[in-house]
Structure formats: structure tokens, C-alpha cells
Design a protein around this motif. Sequence first.
Motif, short mmCIF file in Angstrom:
data_model
loop_
_atom_site.label_atom_id
_atom_site.label_comp_id
_atom_site.label_asym_id
_atom_site.label_seq_id
_atom_site.Cartn_x
_atom_site.Cartn_y
_atom_site.Cartn_z
N SER A 59 44.88 29.78 47.21
CA SER A 59 44.22 30.39 46.05
C SER A 59 43.79 29.34 45.03
CB SER A 59 45.14 31.43 45.41
OG SER A 59 46.32 30.85 44.94
N ILE A 60 44.57 28.30 44.83
CA ILE A 60 44.20 27.25 43.88
C ILE A 60 43.01 26.44 44.40
CG2 ILE A 60 45.00 25.07 42.86
CD1 ILE A 60 47.69 26.44 42.47
N ILE A 61 42.95 26.21 45.70
CA ILE A 61 41.80 25.51 46.27
C ILE A 61 40.54 26.34 46.08
CG2 ILE A 61 40.77 24.77 48.45
CD1 ILE A 61 43.60 23.81 49.24
N ALA A 62 40.64 27.66 46.23
CA ALA A 62 39.48 28.53 46.01
C ALA A 62 39.04 28.48 44.54
CB ALA A 62 39.81 29.96 46.41
N ILE A 63 40.00 28.44 43.62
CA ILE A 63 39.66 28.35 42.19
C ILE A 63 39.00 27.00 41.90
CG2 ILE A 63 40.65 28.18 39.88
CD1 ILE A 63 42.74 30.27 40.81
N ASN A 64 39.55 25.92 42.44
CA ASN A 64 38.99 24.59 42.20
C ASN A 64 37.61 24.42 42.82
OD1 ASN A 64 41.14 23.68 40.69
ND2 ASN A 64 42.20 22.77 42.44
N ALA A 65 37.32 25.18 43.86
CA ALA A 65 36.01 25.10 44.50
C ALA A 65 34.97 25.97 43.79
CB ALA A 65 36.12 25.51 45.97
N ASN A 66 35.37 26.58 42.66
CA ASN A 66 34.49 27.46 41.88
C ASN A 66 33.94 28.62 42.71
OD1 ASN A 66 34.75 26.09 39.43
ND2 ASN A 66 33.21 24.59 40.05
N MET A 67 34.78 29.13 43.59
CA MET A 67 34.38 30.31 44.36
C MET A 67 34.43 31.54 43.46
SD MET A 67 36.43 29.56 47.90
CE MET A 67 35.48 30.59 48.97
N PRO A 68 33.67 32.58 43.79
CA PRO A 68 33.81 33.82 43.02
C PRO A 68 35.27 34.31 43.08
CG PRO A 68 31.89 33.92 44.42
CD PRO A 68 32.62 32.68 44.79
N LEU A 69 35.72 34.90 41.99
CA LEU A 69 37.15 35.25 41.87
C LEU A 69 37.62 36.21 42.96
CD1 LEU A 69 37.63 35.49 38.02
CD2 LEU A 69 38.21 33.63 39.57
N VAL A 70 36.73 36.99 43.53
CA VAL A 70 37.14 37.91 44.59
C VAL A 70 37.66 37.16 45.82
CG1 VAL A 70 34.87 38.14 45.69
CG2 VAL A 70 36.47 40.04 45.78
N TRP A 71 37.23 35.90 45.97
CA TRP A 71 37.65 35.11 47.13
C TRP A 71 39.02 34.47 46.95
CZ3 TRP A 71 35.80 35.42 51.79
CH2 TRP A 71 34.52 35.93 51.96
N VAL A 72 39.53 34.42 45.76
CA VAL A 72 40.82 33.74 45.53
C VAL A 72 41.95 34.39 46.32
CG1 VAL A 72 42.53 33.13 43.78
CG2 VAL A 72 40.10 32.78 43.32
N PRO A 73 42.19 35.71 46.21
CA PRO A 73 43.27 36.29 47.02
C PRO A 73 42.94 36.30 48.51
CG PRO A 73 42.22 37.96 45.65
CD PRO A 73 41.64 36.66 45.26
N ILE A 74 41.66 36.39 48.84
CA ILE A 74 41.29 36.37 50.26
C ILE A 74 41.58 35.00 50.87
CG2 ILE A 74 39.32 36.53 51.84
CD1 ILE A 74 38.16 38.66 49.92
N CYS A 75 41.29 33.94 50.13
CA CYS A 75 41.60 32.59 50.62
C CYS A 75 43.11 32.38 50.74
CB CYS A 75 40.97 31.54 49.72
SG CYS A 75 39.20 31.39 49.94
N ALA A 76 43.87 32.97 49.84
CA ALA A 76 45.34 32.89 49.95
C ALA A 76 45.80 33.54 51.25
CB ALA A 76 46.00 33.55 48.75
N ALA A 77 45.25 34.73 51.54
CA ALA A 77 45.64 35.43 52.77
C ALA A 77 45.17 34.71 54.02
CB ALA A 77 45.08 36.85 52.74
N LEU A 78 43.95 34.16 53.97
CA LEU A 78 43.43 33.44 55.14
C LEU A 78 44.22 32.17 55.41
CD1 LEU A 78 39.58 33.82 54.69
CD2 LEU A 78 41.02 34.89 56.42
N THR A 79 44.65 31.49 54.36
CA THR A 79 45.47 30.29 54.54
C THR A 79 46.78 30.62 55.23
OG1 THR A 79 44.50 29.35 52.55
CG2 THR A 79 46.52 28.35 53.33
N VAL A 80 47.41 31.68 54.77
CA VAL A 80 48.70 32.10 55.35
C VAL A 80 48.51 32.62 56.77
CG1 VAL A 80 50.54 33.79 55.12
CG2 VAL A 80 49.78 32.53 53.15
N ALA A 81 47.48 33.44 56.98
CA ALA A 81 47.26 34.02 58.30
C ALA A 81 46.95 32.93 59.33
CB ALA A 81 46.13 35.03 58.25
N GLY A 82 46.12 31.97 58.94
CA GLY A 82 45.78 30.89 59.87
C GLY A 82 46.99 30.05 60.23
N GLY A 83 47.79 29.70 59.23
CA GLY A 83 49.00 28.92 59.49
C GLY A 83 50.01 29.68 60.32
#
Length: 165
Positions: A59-83
Amino acid sequence: RQPFFFVADTSYLVGIMMLVLLFSLITYFKPNFLKFNNFKFIKKYSELTGFSVLAISGSIIAINANMPLVWVPICAALTVAGGGMLRDIVINREPLTFRGVIYEEVAIIGGIIVMISLYFANHFEHSPELVWLIVSGSILIMFGTMWVIDKKKIRYPAKKLFNKR
């Protein structure tokens, strides 16, 4: 493009190699080590810690990449799911998400918590201590949530796909 942080800084690779070497030596000299309760304890809590840190990191990487805020929780879930999927594939077992374990949903909640907290912190105060507090608190909240889910064995209800007649 810059290289990934774990590629640019070799201390991550050295730390992982030392852990692999340590556990390889332990299992070589004590083959029953993997069956001890202490190892199961370490394994469970390191998995919960890794889950929490990875989700907040995504989620922090998504925030630092200036992604739209809707992607922040999605990126958190994708990071966990992929790992988690990669871990389960490497150890040759069915992924936890296919077995009804509540996993990505907690990452989404953690991503939302860190996003909202950092959003309000950005408007009121610009201190790095507050950011560290928010990140640490989010990791602890996710760790605690996953600990409760693991302790109480909370799972999705099993649903049969095919009815036998």
C-alpha cells in the motif's frame, strides 16, 4: 528505472542467505527440528509478521507511486496474494485462499487503514515520527487481526460446486 530496493542493497540478500544457511545447518544436525512446537511457533508468527509487513509495504508503494487512492488497498491485497501463492507453489501445497482462509480481505482493510491515516496525517502534521507510528500501528492491527483469525480458525464456509444425485 531504478533497480528494486532488495537488488540495490545486498544486505537483504545476505540476510536471507544467512537464514537459509542457519536453518539448513539446524535441520541437517537435528532432523526432527521441523516437528518441534518451537519451530511451528516461529513459522506461524513469522508468516503473520511477513503478511502484515508485505501488505502495508504494497500500500505504501502504491501511495509513493502516486496511484489513484482506490489502488492502495488493491495493491496491498495483490502483494499479499502474490507472495502467498508463490510460497504455496514453492512448498507444493494448495494455496490458502483456495482453502477458505481469510487473507486478502485483511490486507485490503490494512491498506485502507494506512491510506486514511496517512491522508489525515498529511493534512495536520508533517513529521516522520507520525508516519512511522501509522505504519507500525497498521502492521500491528493487521498482525492482531490475522492472529485472531488464525487462533479462532475463522474460514469461509465451504461451498460444494457440484451436487451429487
